[in-house]
Design an enzyme around this catalytic site. Structure first.
Site, PDB file in Angstrom:
ATOM      1  N   ARG A  49       1.795  -5.989  -8.351  1.00  0.00           N
ATOM      2  CA  ARG A  49       0.980  -7.154  -7.987  1.00  0.00           C
ATOM      3  C   ARG A  49       0.618  -8.009  -9.195  1.00  0.00           C
ATOM      4  O   ARG A  49       0.557  -9.233  -9.096  1.00  0.00           O
ATOM      5  CB  ARG A  49      -0.304  -6.690  -7.298  1.00  0.00           C
ATOM      6  CG  ARG A  49      -0.098  -6.045  -5.943  1.00  0.00           C
ATOM      7  CD  ARG A  49      -1.352  -5.339  -5.472  1.00  0.00           C
ATOM      8  NE  ARG A  49      -1.149  -4.653  -4.205  1.00  0.00           N
ATOM      9  CZ  ARG A  49      -1.782  -3.559  -3.834  1.00  0.00           C
ATOM     10  NH1 ARG A  49      -2.683  -3.008  -4.642  1.00  0.00           N
ATOM     11  NH2 ARG A  49      -1.535  -2.995  -2.665  1.00  0.00           N
ATOM     12  N   GLU A 106      -0.156  -1.594  -8.107  1.00  0.00           N
ATOM     13  CA  GLU A 106      -0.963  -2.597  -8.820  1.00  0.00           C
ATOM     14  C   GLU A 106      -0.148  -3.282  -9.913  1.00  0.00           C
ATOM     15  O   GLU A 106      -0.313  -4.485 -10.157  1.00  0.00           O
ATOM     16  CB  GLU A 106      -2.214  -1.959  -9.414  1.00  0.00           C
ATOM     17  CG  GLU A 106      -3.187  -1.375  -8.393  1.00  0.00           C
ATOM     18  CD  GLU A 106      -3.890  -2.428  -7.542  1.00  0.00           C
ATOM     19  OE1 GLU A 106      -3.539  -3.621  -7.620  1.00  0.00           O
ATOM     20  OE2 GLU A 106      -4.800  -2.046  -6.779  1.00  0.00           O
ATOM     21  N   TYR A 144      -9.688   2.743  -2.625  1.00  0.00           N
ATOM     22  CA  TYR A 144     -10.221   3.244  -3.890  1.00  0.00           C
ATOM     23  C   TYR A 144     -11.537   3.988  -3.721  1.00  0.00           C
ATOM     24  O   TYR A 144     -11.767   5.007  -4.370  1.00  0.00           O
ATOM     25  CB  TYR A 144     -10.383   2.096  -4.885  1.00  0.00           C
ATOM     26  CG  TYR A 144      -9.077   1.637  -5.490  1.00  0.00           C
ATOM     27  CD1 TYR A 144      -8.147   2.555  -5.942  1.00  0.00           C
ATOM     28  CD2 TYR A 144      -8.778   0.284  -5.616  1.00  0.00           C
ATOM     29  CE1 TYR A 144      -6.948   2.148  -6.496  1.00  0.00           C
ATOM     30  CE2 TYR A 144      -7.576  -0.133  -6.174  1.00  0.00           C
ATOM     31  CZ  TYR A 144      -6.670   0.801  -6.610  1.00  0.00           C
ATOM     32  OH  TYR A 144      -5.480   0.405  -7.163  1.00  0.00           O
ATOM     33  N   TYR A 163       0.836  -1.198   0.000  1.00  0.00           N
ATOM     34  CA  TYR A 163       0.000   0.000   0.000  1.00  0.00           C
ATOM     35  C   TYR A 163       0.873   1.251   0.000  1.00  0.00           C
ATOM     36  O   TYR A 163       1.894   1.306   0.691  1.00  0.00           O
ATOM     37  CB  TYR A 163      -0.893   0.053   1.244  1.00  0.00           C
ATOM     38  CG  TYR A 163      -2.039  -0.922   1.274  1.00  0.00           C
ATOM     39  CD1 TYR A 163      -2.302  -1.779   0.204  1.00  0.00           C
ATOM     40  CD2 TYR A 163      -2.864  -1.003   2.391  1.00  0.00           C
ATOM     41  CE1 TYR A 163      -3.353  -2.671   0.250  1.00  0.00           C
ATOM     42  CE2 TYR A 163      -3.924  -1.903   2.444  1.00  0.00           C
ATOM     43  CZ  TYR A 163      -4.157  -2.740   1.371  1.00  0.00           C
ATOM     44  OH  TYR A 163      -5.199  -3.630   1.426  1.00  0.00           O
TER      45      TYR A 163
END
Length: 286
Positions: free
Chosen positions: A184, A181, A132, A93
Site C-alpha cells: 500500500r 502494508e 490491528y 487484507y
C-alpha cells in the site's frame, strides 16, 4: 472465416477489462536482498486487479467474482519453511494462510474464502480477527513494540509454519505489515527494504499511515471533484512524533507514496461518494 473472426473478436471483447488475479507471488528469504524484496512487493502490487487510476494510483475493485477474489503469496523462511498466504484483492487484507496440510483463517474471513481457498486441508479458524486492535490484544503487544524487517519476517514465517498459538498474533502483525502494508505504501516498503540483516521497530509515521489508509483513499478519490483538495483533512504523524494534516493530492504523503487505493463504495455512508463512483462507471464484476 468471417464467422471465426467475428467469434474471436466477440471473445476478446468479453474478456477485455475483466479484472483477473495474475497468479501466485513468491518470495524466498533465504536468498533475499533489498532488491529482491522490492521486486516481490512490486510483483505483489501488479497481481491486484483495479478499476482505474485516480491521480495515477490504482483504485481497487470494491466487488469481484469469487474465482478472482484471492491471490497467494508463497513465503519461504531462512530455514526453507514455506507458507502460502491468501490475500483478498479488494482490500489487500490477509484472510488465511496454509502450512502443509493445515490452513488457518481469521475469524472474520469471508465465506468465499473458506469455500475457495486451500481445498483438501484441515481448516482451522483463529480465535481473533485480522484487524490491528484484535491482533495487538491477542499478542499482548502494540505494533510499536514488535520488530519488523526481513529477519523478523523469516521468524514470523517459522512461527506460523509450526503454529505456535502464543506467538502467532505477533507473527501475523509482522506478516501483514511487511507484505500488505508495504504494498500500500512505498514509505513502508522502503523502510523494510533497508533492514535485510537486522530488525527495527516501526515509527509513528508507519503506524499512522497504516491506520489512515482508508481515510486517505477516500479523500484522494473525492479530490477529483474538488481540484485536488481533500474534502476533510487526514491526520498523520511524522517520524518525530509531530502531528500534521494532509489536505490535498500534491502532498508528499500522496505523491509517489500511496500505491493502492481502497475502494470504499461498499462501506461508505457518503452518498455523494457512491454516486460519483457510479457516474464514473466503476461496476460490480461478476
Amino acid at each position: 472465416m468471417v464467422k471465426c473472426l467475428l467469434l474471436s473478436f466477440l471473445i476478446i471483447a468479453i474478456f477485455i477489462g475483466v479484472p483477473t488475479a495474475k497468479g501466485d507471488v513468491n518470495f524466498d528469504l533465504s536468498t533475499a536482498t533489498a532488491k529482491t524484496y522490492t521486486k516481490f512487493i512490486e510483483d505483489f502490487r501488479a497481481t491486484l486487479p483495479f478499476s482505474h487510476k485516480v491521480y495515477d494510483i490504482p483504485l481497487l475493485y470494491s466487488t469481484i467474482s469469487d474465482s478472482r477474489r484471492f491471490i497467494l503469496l508463497n513465503l519461504t523462511s531462512y530455514a526453507y519453511e514455506t507458507i502460502s498466504v491468501a490475500i483478498d484483492v479488494t482490500n489487500v487484507y490477509v484472510v488465511a494462510y496454509r502450512t502443509r496440510d493445515v490452513s488457518y483463517f481469521f475469524k472474520e474471513s469471508p465465506p468465499e474464502a473458506y469455500n475457495i481457498l486451500f481445498k483438501g486441508t484441515r481448516k482451522i479458524t483463529l480465535p481473533y480477527t485480522g484487524n490491528y486492535e484484535n491482533l495487538q490484544t491477542a499478542a499482548h503487544k502494540i505494533r510499536e513494540n514488535i520488530d519488523l524487517g526481513l529477519p523478523a519476517l523469516s521468524s514470523a514465517i517459522t512461527t506460523l509454519f509450526y503454529y505456535n498459538a502464543q506467538s502467532a498474533p505477533s507473527a501475523l502483525l509482522v506478516l501483514i505489515q511487511t507484505t500488505a502494508e508495504a504494498a500500500r505504501f512505498k514509505y513502508i516498503e522502503r523502510h523494510v527494504a533497508k533492514y535485510v540483516a537486522t530488525n527495527f521497530k516501526p515509527n509513528l509515521a508507519i503506524i499512522s499511515l497504516e491506520n489512515q489508509w482508508s481515510a486517505l483513499s477516500k479523500q484522494i478519490f473525492l479530490a477529483q471533484n474538488q481540484g485536488g483538495k481533500f474534502r476533510n483533512p487526514v491526520d498523520l504523524i511524522k517520524p518525530t512524533g509531530e502531528r500534521f494534516q494532509v489536505t490535498n493530492v500534491d502532498s508528499d504523503v500522496v505523491k509517489g507514496n500511496i500505491k493502492l487505493l481502497l475502494n470504499s463504495r461498499a462501506s461508505t455512508a457518503d452518498e455523494n461518494f457512491i454516486t460519483t463512483m457510479t457516474l464514473l462507471g466503476e461496476s460490480v464484476v461478476n
